[in-house]
Scaffold this active site. Structure first.
Site: not given
Ligand code: PAF
Length: 281
Positions: A28, A33-34, A144, A146-147, A150, A173, A182
């Site tokens: 959320g 970026g989202h 994304g 940026k992580d 991840q 982005v 972020s």
């Molecule tokens: O990058 C994020 O927003 C979170 O780490 C994710 C991938 C939604 C997992 O909770």
């Protein structure tokens, strides 16, 4: 946009959804970026599903979890405008029902950098993403870069567990001044927001050292980035890294593609960012 809250509602909504399904998992407080992830999913899918779930299992400090910005009305409006068809916004008990007792733990790739700085973080991420992948059953899921770590952890997990959802990495982005988008930026003061632009300047200095000046000594590149960060006394450095772009192992000498990354605190807000750099032949 259809909003569903429970696993049963999600299953019912997906039963009649045209394929392929593109999935954008989020916590959320959406930003550009989202939106770029949704646009990519929209272009490649007949149905776009987004999840919004602030996952308590990936936060070490409970204060950080409590402070994470949240606003459903704002997020739902942005998601709908961006082209999301189904919004999965579950409560903690829908994601982790009573008795939930499984942890997905990815190996070596999850240990350095963010994994070292935030013990347990990637177990929380991998567990919730594996579960969301199982619930949504999408053909593709968008993340994304940026992580960066991840994405590497989730790709490793999807490969190792033969998950049918393809992991699609998408470019970071940035604001016009270079700051990576972020959700945490919302917690910066105006002064902190200005200071935070030093992060990208430091990364650019590192890339210039490798790609422009031909520097191969990783310590010299770390020093170049640290020197730029030091121009802003309000920045507390957590780590500055020059690592192999595939394994994330710290480098002594840069031969192939490297990922330059850092984590810093500004106004007590932890910010991360990265850039790739490849030495000239
Ligand atoms: O990058 C994020 O927003 C979170 O780490 C994710 C991938 C939604 C997992 O909770």
């Amino acid at each position: 946009m259809l909003v569903v809250r429970t696993r049963a509602e999600l299953r019912a909504a997906l039963a009649s959804a045209p394929r392929p399904v593109g999935f954008v998992p989020t916590m959320g407080w959406l930003h550009a970026g989202h939106v770029s992830l949704v646009e990519r999913a929209r272009a490649e899918s007949a149905t776009v599903v987004m999840s919004i779930f602030v996952n308590p299992r990936q936060f070490g400090e409970s204060a950080d979890f409590a402070r994470y910005p949240r606003s459903e009305p704002r997020d739902f409006a942005m998601a709908e405008a961006a082209g999301v068809d189904i919004m999965f916004a579950p409560g903690v008990e829908d994601v982790y029902p009573a008795g939930f007792d499984t942890v997905v733990s990815v190996g070596a790739i999850s240990r350095p950098l963010e994994g070292a700085a935030r013990p347990g973080h990637f177990d929380g991420v991998a567990t919730v993403v594996a579960l969301l992948f199982a619930l949504v059953g999408a053909e593709r899921a968008y993340f994304g870069l940026k992580d960066y770590q991840q994405v590497a952890v989730i790709r490793r997990m999807a490969l190792d567990l033969a998950l049918p959802t393809e992991v699609v990495p998408c470019p970071t982005v940035r604001e016009p001044d270079g700051l990576a988008m972020s959700s945490r930026n919302a917690r910066l003061s105006p002064a902190g927001r200005a200071v935070a632009t030093v992060i990208h300047r430091a990364l650019v200095a590192g890339v210039a050292a490798i790609e422009g000046a031909g520097q191969r000594d990783a310590d010299a590149v770390r020093a170049a980035m640290t020197a730029v960060l030091a121009q802003e006394p309000a920045v507390a450095v957590d780590y500055v890294s020059v690592a192999d772009a595939l394994t994330l192992a710290e480098l002594a000498v840069i031969h192939g593609e490297a990922v330059l990354s850092m984590a810093v605190r500004v106004d007590g807000v932890r910010l991360i960012d990265n850039e790739l750099a490849t030495p000239r032949p």
